[in-house]
Design a protein around this motif. Structure first.
Motif, short mmCIF file in Angstrom:
data_model
loop_
_atom_site.label_atom_id
_atom_site.label_comp_id
_atom_site.label_asym_id
_atom_site.label_seq_id
_atom_site.Cartn_x
_atom_site.Cartn_y
_atom_site.Cartn_z
N CYS A 170 -74.45 18.54 -15.85
CA CYS A 170 -73.00 18.41 -16.04
C CYS A 170 -72.69 17.49 -17.21
N ARG A 171 -73.42 16.40 -17.33
CA ARG A 171 -73.18 15.46 -18.43
C ARG A 171 -73.50 16.08 -19.78
N GLU A 200 -67.07 18.56 -8.43
CA GLU A 200 -66.57 19.91 -8.16
C GLU A 200 -67.71 20.88 -7.86
N VAL A 201 -68.77 20.78 -8.66
CA VAL A 201 -69.90 21.70 -8.49
C VAL A 201 -70.70 21.36 -7.23
N LEU A 202 -70.95 20.07 -7.01
CA LEU A 202 -71.75 19.65 -5.86
C LEU A 202 -71.10 20.08 -4.55
N ALA A 203 -69.77 20.06 -4.51
CA ALA A 203 -69.07 20.45 -3.28
C ALA A 203 -69.35 21.89 -2.90
N GLN A 204 -69.74 22.70 -3.88
CA GLN A 204 -70.01 24.11 -3.60
C GLN A 204 -71.42 24.34 -3.06
N ALA A 205 -72.24 23.28 -3.09
CA ALA A 205 -73.63 23.42 -2.65
C ALA A 205 -73.79 23.19 -1.16
N TYR A 206 -72.76 22.65 -0.51
CA TYR A 206 -72.89 22.31 0.91
C TYR A 206 -71.77 22.95 1.72
N GLU A 212 -68.20 13.43 -14.47
CA GLU A 212 -68.25 13.05 -13.05
C GLU A 212 -67.38 14.00 -12.22
N ASP A 213 -66.22 14.36 -12.74
CA ASP A 213 -65.36 15.30 -12.02
C ASP A 213 -66.02 16.67 -11.92
N LEU A 214 -66.65 17.09 -13.01
CA LEU A 214 -67.34 18.38 -13.01
C LEU A 214 -68.47 18.37 -11.99
N PHE A 215 -69.22 17.28 -11.95
CA PHE A 215 -70.32 17.15 -11.00
C PHE A 215 -69.82 17.22 -9.56
N LEU A 233 -62.99 27.87 -26.80
CA LEU A 233 -63.61 26.68 -26.22
C LEU A 233 -63.17 26.52 -24.77
N ARG A 234 -61.88 26.74 -24.51
CA ARG A 234 -61.39 26.65 -23.13
C ARG A 234 -62.03 27.72 -22.25
N SER A 235 -62.20 28.91 -22.81
CA SER A 235 -62.86 29.98 -22.05
C SER A 235 -64.31 29.61 -21.74
N TYR A 236 -64.99 29.01 -22.71
CA TYR A 236 -66.38 28.61 -22.50
C TYR A 236 -66.49 27.54 -21.40
N VAL A 237 -65.54 26.61 -21.37
CA VAL A 237 -65.56 25.57 -20.33
C VAL A 237 -65.49 26.21 -18.95
N GLU A 238 -64.58 27.16 -18.78
CA GLU A 238 -64.43 27.81 -17.48
C GLU A 238 -65.69 28.60 -17.12
N GLN A 239 -66.32 29.21 -18.11
CA GLN A 239 -67.55 29.95 -17.83
C GLN A 239 -68.67 29.01 -17.40
N VAL A 240 -68.73 27.83 -18.00
CA VAL A 240 -69.75 26.85 -17.61
C VAL A 240 -69.48 26.37 -16.19
N ARG A 241 -68.21 26.13 -15.85
CA ARG A 241 -67.87 25.75 -14.47
C ARG A 241 -68.34 26.82 -13.49
#
Length: 289
Positions: free
Chosen positions: A261-262, A283-289, A278-281, A200-208
Motif C-alpha cells: 500500500c505504501r 480499507e484493504v485489510l478490512a476485506q481480508a477478514y 494508512e487509509d488504503l491499508f 491517474l484517478r482511474s488508476y488509483v481506483e484500479q489499484v484499490r
C-alpha cells in the motif's frame, strides 16, 4: 484447384490453367531459435484455465520461435516467443524463465514463504542449507508459486496475464501490450508513465480494486510497486507474482500488505494525486477478514 481438361499421367501437359503446389517444410527447425510446441507435452494442470482465449495456439504442428529478450532480472529473464503453425499467423507470448543455479541469486527472503508447506523434508533441508539442489528446488518453487497465483487470479477476474503453460521453470503467458501504441508494443511499467489527472484517478481506483481482490483471497502481492504493474492503455495489469504472501498464515503477512500500500500510495502522491497509505491499508485489510 481442378485441371481442365482432365490430365492423366503420361499424356502431354494441357494448355491453360496450371496447378502449382506451394508448401513449407517443417521438418527442419533452426535448433538455436526454434522448437516444436510444448503445449501438449505438459500435464493438463500445467496448461492454462479453460476455456482458453481465442488467441492461444494449441495446434500440435505449431513451432515456437525465439524473438529476443524482453526483460532481465536477478532471478528470471523474460523473453519474447512466437508460437505459430508455419505459414500462418501466430501469437507472441512472454516466456518467463527462472535462472539456472549457476546464474542466479535468489534474494527473496524466507519470510515470504512462511505459512507454506513442502511435502519433501529433503527439499526443505536443502532450501535451508542453500545447496545446489536447494537452489534448484527454489527455482521450481518460485515458478510453481507464480503459476498457481496466475491461474487462481485469472479465474477470479483479477487483471493478470493469462497463463498459457508451465514447463519446469519456464512459464509462458500472455504478452500484455499497449493498445494505444501504433504497433501494439509491450505495455510499459506504470513507473514509466505520465498519466493525465483523469487517468491517474482511474488508476488509483484500479489499484484499490486489485489490492482488495487479493485481500479477499487472503493474500498480498508481497512486492507490489509501480515497477511490476503494467499500463495497458486505460487498464492496469499486475505481474511478478511468485512471492504472493498468505496474510493470515504468515506472521508478517500484514507487514507485506502495508508495504504494498505504501509503495503504490507514494507513487500516486508524487504524481500529484494524494493517497493516504494508512487509509488504503485499513480499507484493504478490512476485506481480508
Amino acid at each position: 484447384m481442378t485441371l481442365s481438361p482432365p490430365f492423366h499421367p503420361g499424356s502431354p501437359e494441357p494448355a491453360g490453367t496450371r496447378f502449382t503446389l506451394d508448401f513449407t517444410a517443417t521438418d527442419d527447425l533452426d535448433e538455436s531459435t526454434q522448437r516444436w510446441t510444448t503445449y501438449w507435452d505438459v500435464e493438463r494442470l500445467c496448461r492454462g484455465p479453460e476455456p482458453a482465449p481465442g488467441w492461444v495456439v494449441a495446434d500440435r504442428a505449431a513451432v515456437d520461435t525465439e524473438l529476443g529478450v524482453l526483460k532481465t532480472g536477478k532471478e528470471a529473464d523474460v523473453f519474447l516467443l512466437e508460437r505459430a503453425v508455419p505459414g500462418t499467423p501466430g501469437v507472441v507470448m512472454a516466456a518467463k524463465r527462472y535462472r539456472s543455479p549457476e546464474h542466479r541469486t535468489f534474494h527473496r527472503s524466507a519470510t515470504y514463504t512462511e505459512g507454506r508447506r513442502m511435502r519433501s523434508t529433503r527439499s526443505t533441508r536443502a532450501l535451508e542449507k542453500g545447496t545446489r539442489f536447494g537452489r534448484e528446488v527454489a527455482a521450481g518453487q518460485w515458478a510453481s508459486s507464480e503459476w498457481e497465483a496466475l491461474r487462481e487470479l485469472w479465474l477470479a477476474g483479477v487483471p493478470v496475464p493469462y497463463p498459457v503453460q508451465i514447463d519446469g521453470t519456464e512459464i509462458l503467458m500472455e504478452l500484455v501490450v499497449d493498445p494505444e501504441s501504433p504497433d501494439l508494443a509491450p505495455a510499459p511499467r506504470l513507473a514509466a508513465t505520465r498519466p493525465d489527472p483523469e487517468r491517474l484517478r482511474s488508476y488509483v481506483e484500479q489499484v484499490r480494486d486489485l489490492l482488495g481482490a487479493l485481500a479477499r483471497r487472503g493474500i498480498a502481492h508481497g512486492d507490489l510497486s509501480p515497477y511490476n504493474v503494467l499500463a495497458a492503455g486505460e487498464r492496469l495489469v499486475v505481474i511478478d507474482l511468485p512471492q504472493v504472501v498468505d496474510i493470515v498464515a504468515n506472521p508478517t503477512g500484514t507487514d507485506f500488505l502495508l508495504r504494498d500500500c505504501r509503495n503504490m500510495a507514494t507513487w500516486f502522491t508524487r504524481r500529484g494525486l494524494a493517497v493516504d497509505a494508512e487509509d488504503l491499508f485499513a480499507e484493504v485489510l478490512a476485506q481480508a477478514y
